[in-house]
Design a protein around this motif. Sequence first.
Motif, mmCIF file in Angstrom:
data_model
loop_
_atom_site.group_PDB
_atom_site.id
_atom_site.type_symbol
_atom_site.label_atom_id
_atom_site.label_comp_id
_atom_site.label_asym_id
_atom_site.label_seq_id
_atom_site.Cartn_x
_atom_site.Cartn_y
_atom_site.Cartn_z
ATOM 1 N N TYR A 92 39.090 40.025 66.129
ATOM 2 C CA TYR A 92 38.236 41.085 65.273
ATOM 3 C C TYR A 92 37.218 42.080 65.654
ATOM 4 O O TYR A 92 36.352 41.138 65.855
ATOM 5 C CB TYR A 92 37.745 39.929 64.166
ATOM 6 C CG TYR A 92 38.642 39.114 63.346
ATOM 7 C CD1 TYR A 92 39.628 39.617 62.270
ATOM 8 C CD2 TYR A 92 38.810 38.104 63.971
ATOM 9 C CE1 TYR A 92 40.359 38.263 61.604
ATOM 10 C CE2 TYR A 92 39.327 36.967 63.038
ATOM 11 C CZ TYR A 92 40.348 37.259 62.183
ATOM 12 O OH TYR A 92 41.347 36.681 61.525
ATOM 13 N N LEU A 102 50.704 31.301 59.226
ATOM 14 C CA LEU A 102 50.703 31.957 57.720
ATOM 15 C C LEU A 102 51.160 33.707 57.177
ATOM 16 O O LEU A 102 51.716 33.841 55.756
ATOM 17 C CB LEU A 102 49.589 31.795 56.185
ATOM 18 C CG LEU A 102 50.118 30.027 55.531
ATOM 19 C CD1 LEU A 102 48.497 29.626 54.919
ATOM 20 C CD2 LEU A 102 50.947 29.586 55.060
ATOM 21 N N GLY A 103 50.286 34.455 57.802
ATOM 22 C CA GLY A 103 50.828 35.688 58.034
ATOM 23 C C GLY A 103 49.782 36.357 57.100
ATOM 24 O O GLY A 103 50.171 37.394 56.918
ATOM 25 N N MET A 104 48.859 35.820 56.816
ATOM 26 C CA MET A 104 47.370 36.307 56.453
ATOM 27 C C MET A 104 46.210 36.774 57.342
ATOM 28 O O MET A 104 45.753 38.352 56.964
ATOM 29 C CB MET A 104 47.014 35.126 55.539
ATOM 30 C CG MET A 104 47.344 34.844 54.512
ATOM 31 S SD MET A 104 46.250 32.746 54.183
ATOM 32 C CE MET A 104 45.032 33.795 52.895
ATOM 33 N N VAL A 105 46.621 36.731 58.820
ATOM 34 C CA VAL A 105 46.430 37.761 59.406
ATOM 35 C C VAL A 105 47.187 37.759 60.159
ATOM 36 O O VAL A 105 48.169 36.898 60.696
ATOM 37 C CB VAL A 105 44.820 36.003 60.374
ATOM 38 C CG1 VAL A 105 44.568 36.928 62.095
ATOM 39 C CG2 VAL A 105 43.786 36.230 59.414
ATOM 40 N N ILE A 106 46.811 39.435 60.771
ATOM 41 C CA ILE A 106 48.514 39.924 61.899
ATOM 42 C C ILE A 106 47.661 39.683 63.504
ATOM 43 O O ILE A 106 46.909 40.633 63.940
ATOM 44 C CB ILE A 106 48.598 41.232 61.182
ATOM 45 C CG1 ILE A 106 49.156 41.058 60.256
ATOM 46 C CG2 ILE A 106 49.214 42.032 62.572
ATOM 47 C CD1 ILE A 106 48.706 42.219 59.222
ATOM 48 N N ARG A 133 57.864 32.059 54.449
ATOM 49 C CA ARG A 133 57.022 30.731 53.664
ATOM 50 C C ARG A 133 57.075 30.246 53.353
ATOM 51 O O ARG A 133 56.212 29.488 51.833
ATOM 52 C CB ARG A 133 55.175 32.384 52.919
ATOM 53 C CG ARG A 133 54.587 32.989 53.612
ATOM 54 C CD ARG A 133 53.467 33.342 53.337
ATOM 55 N NE ARG A 133 53.402 34.716 53.035
ATOM 56 C CZ ARG A 133 53.781 35.708 53.237
ATOM 57 N NH1 ARG A 133 53.554 36.088 54.659
ATOM 58 N NH2 ARG A 133 53.874 37.156 52.398
ATOM 59 N N LYS A 175 44.426 37.078 69.177
ATOM 60 C CA LYS A 175 43.836 38.090 67.840
ATOM 61 C C LYS A 175 42.294 37.979 68.209
ATOM 62 O O LYS A 175 41.014 37.501 68.713
ATOM 63 C CB LYS A 175 43.725 36.898 66.564
ATOM 64 C CG LYS A 175 42.932 37.503 65.841
ATOM 65 C CD LYS A 175 43.961 38.405 64.842
ATOM 66 C CE LYS A 175 42.732 39.793 64.477
ATOM 67 N NZ LYS A 175 43.659 41.011 63.582
ATOM 68 N N ASN A 201 38.602 29.235 45.446
ATOM 69 C CA ASN A 201 38.389 29.841 43.838
ATOM 70 C C ASN A 201 39.684 30.368 43.531
ATOM 71 O O ASN A 201 40.574 30.735 44.335
ATOM 72 C CB ASN A 201 37.316 30.800 44.993
ATOM 73 C CG ASN A 201 35.866 29.843 44.927
ATOM 74 O OD1 ASN A 201 35.659 29.487 44.358
ATOM 75 N ND2 ASN A 201 35.369 30.917 45.737
ATOM 76 N N PHE A 202 39.503 30.597 42.565
ATOM 77 C CA PHE A 202 40.650 30.936 41.535
ATOM 78 C C PHE A 202 40.309 32.268 40.966
ATOM 79 O O PHE A 202 39.428 31.345 40.194
ATOM 80 C CB PHE A 202 41.153 29.969 41.037
ATOM 81 C CG PHE A 202 41.837 28.800 41.217
ATOM 82 C CD1 PHE A 202 43.167 28.482 42.588
ATOM 83 C CD2 PHE A 202 41.890 27.794 41.359
ATOM 84 C CE1 PHE A 202 43.188 28.070 43.638
ATOM 85 C CE2 PHE A 202 42.205 26.297 42.515
ATOM 86 C CZ PHE A 202 42.576 26.768 43.436
ATOM 87 N N PRO A 203 40.710 32.422 39.990
ATOM 88 C CA PRO A 203 40.447 33.110 38.461
ATOM 89 C C PRO A 203 39.936 32.429 37.600
ATOM 90 O O PRO A 203 40.321 31.648 37.239
ATOM 91 C CB PRO A 203 41.647 34.306 38.405
ATOM 92 C CG PRO A 203 42.292 33.515 39.033
ATOM 93 C CD PRO A 203 42.557 33.005 40.354
ATOM 94 N N TRP A 255 58.010 37.765 55.385
ATOM 95 C CA TRP A 255 57.596 36.747 54.451
ATOM 96 C C TRP A 255 58.782 36.520 53.575
ATOM 97 O O TRP A 255 57.840 34.679 53.088
ATOM 98 C CB TRP A 255 56.592 37.603 53.093
ATOM 99 C CG TRP A 255 57.768 38.691 52.579
ATOM 100 C CD1 TRP A 255 59.311 40.351 53.195
ATOM 101 C CD2 TRP A 255 58.779 38.252 51.185
ATOM 102 N NE1 TRP A 255 60.001 40.017 52.429
ATOM 103 C CE2 TRP A 255 59.969 39.679 51.363
ATOM 104 C CE3 TRP A 255 59.027 37.874 50.417
ATOM 105 C CZ2 TRP A 255 61.446 39.423 50.430
ATOM 106 C CZ3 TRP A 255 60.121 37.740 49.769
ATOM 107 C CH2 TRP A 255 61.045 38.625 49.475
ATOM 108 N N TYR A 279 50.637 25.080 51.676
ATOM 109 C CA TYR A 279 49.630 25.612 51.967
ATOM 110 C C TYR A 279 48.647 25.275 50.712
ATOM 111 O O TYR A 279 48.261 25.962 49.825
ATOM 112 C CB TYR A 279 49.181 27.147 52.194
ATOM 113 C CG TYR A 279 48.112 27.421 52.887
ATOM 114 C CD1 TYR A 279 47.764 27.013 53.893
ATOM 115 C CD2 TYR A 279 47.505 28.561 52.586
ATOM 116 C CE1 TYR A 279 45.757 27.299 54.277
ATOM 117 C CE2 TYR A 279 46.238 29.039 52.679
ATOM 118 C CZ TYR A 279 45.515 28.593 53.607
ATOM 119 O OH TYR A 279 44.438 29.092 53.694
ATOM 120 N N LYS A 321 46.137 31.493 59.444
ATOM 121 C CA LYS A 321 46.199 32.005 58.739
ATOM 122 C C LYS A 321 47.704 32.949 59.191
ATOM 123 O O LYS A 321 47.625 33.815 58.767
ATOM 124 C CB LYS A 321 44.929 32.967 58.009
ATOM 125 C CG LYS A 321 43.889 32.164 57.555
ATOM 126 C CD LYS A 321 42.998 33.002 56.707
ATOM 127 C CE LYS A 321 42.359 32.671 55.991
ATOM 128 N NZ LYS A 321 40.709 33.099 55.195
#
Lengths: 235, 260
Positions: free
Chosen positions: A11, A48-52, A72, A9, A83-85, A69, A77, A45
């Motif tokens: 970036y 978890l499939g959050m990073v490809i 999962r 991976k 951090n939440f709304p 998906w 996790y 990640k």
Amino acid sequence: MLKVKDLHKSYGPVNVLKGVNIDFKPGEITAVLGPNGSGKTTLLKSILGMVIPQKGAIMLDGASILGNWQYRDKIAYVPQIANFPGNIRVEELIRMIRDIRPGAGAYQELAETLKLTPFFKKKLSALSGGTRQKVNLVLAFMFDAPLVILDEPTAGLDPVALIILKDLIAEQKARGKTILITTHIMNLVEEMADKVVFLLDGTVYFHGAVQELKEHTGRDHMEKAIAAILEKSYA
Amino acid sequence: MLKILKYSFTDLMRSRWSYIYFLFYLTLGFVLFFLNTDLTKAVITLMNIIIVLTPLIGTIFGVMYYYSSREFTELLLAQPVKRHTIFAGQYLGVSLSLSLSLVVGVGLPFVLYGIFASAAIWDFATLLMIGAFLTFIFVALAFNMALFFNDKIKGFGAAIILWLFMAVIYDGIFLLSLMLFNDYPLDKLALGATMFNPIDLSRILILLKLDISALLGYTGAVFKDFFGNPLGMVVSLSLLGVWVALPVMLMLRQSSKKDF
């Protein structure tokens, strides 16, 4: 259970993972260690499939997870930053996640153990970092998933909560779960982990039992063993 | 997707800004319909406001919602839910709640005014529909910008510039080119240029509906000439549909390729 094969991976120009191969076994706690920026979170990640990832494969129970998906459902996790709304209440958030992801077990007892129940009616923006982390733990552990991933779960927790967390992890292990954990607290690793994966410059520098790592480096403390590896790599 | 939509929708419906937006339209509606005797004039004033304001509000809310719910999105991404489901749900939640503020905010004074008995009901309905279309278009564009830029300031800036371009600069460039190339036949160019801007397109659609040639301007006149009235409506309406579909598709594509 979980196999990571030749995972790459980057970036942009930064290569974070350069061919990572790891085989995680059920009923084992594996601590994923490494200096800052060594790719620990990127690895988690990716699982978890959050990073490809650009190259390589990740297999869970023999099936490739990339681009899927449904798998999962087998993962619980605990993320690094909780951090939440801000404008919703703890109770609402828990209910929301239970609604979105079916199959949750009871959470009241877990919340009671974590001393989270008094905060149920509070808005998430009003909580301290440690309390938010407890919310995170409830959100993850109310699901009975065979793979548990914890990214810096100790952040902000007080000593009492830390002991509860250790008990929780031990209980998950006793139930035969595969557990991945990243942390900078070496005591936790020494106390709990069966295996250590040490990432360095995007590759697996070491993968084996905690004892082996100590023998490998010739130090009798985890912290010193890790320091020895790092000093060698910086030199 | 419906669950995500429901939560995004209720989240926004509880936000103070949704109420301010709603109250703004409510006040505007009352002022225009009860202090104005000419209904057509009221609809035109309303059009001028809606055509600029709904894209702007859609842009701002879209970008803000994306960035402020980023952590929650990450929490959702770790759950057994498809990425498309998450983003389509959030997108629809934002677009629907904004459209609702518009439709109820302007609709209420209209109903009290006794619009159902009036012949202007269809002009009015067209106006609200256009407002909803513009909201859906610009929320999608804003989501695209926000997905593209990880940095909040950059994403916000890019989305606002896009709005400014469509709402103001586009027309300026267009008029300038008309003046510069006055000697050439520009009908086809004008026609093409209109299709690439949803705000222009909306303006023409409403003006065609109201049948006010004086306000059509050069583009509108060409449009009307070229398509004739009913066909012009159908074409511009379906083009607006394309304007919703393309950014949404692009947004979903971006979301499935992005690293979080």
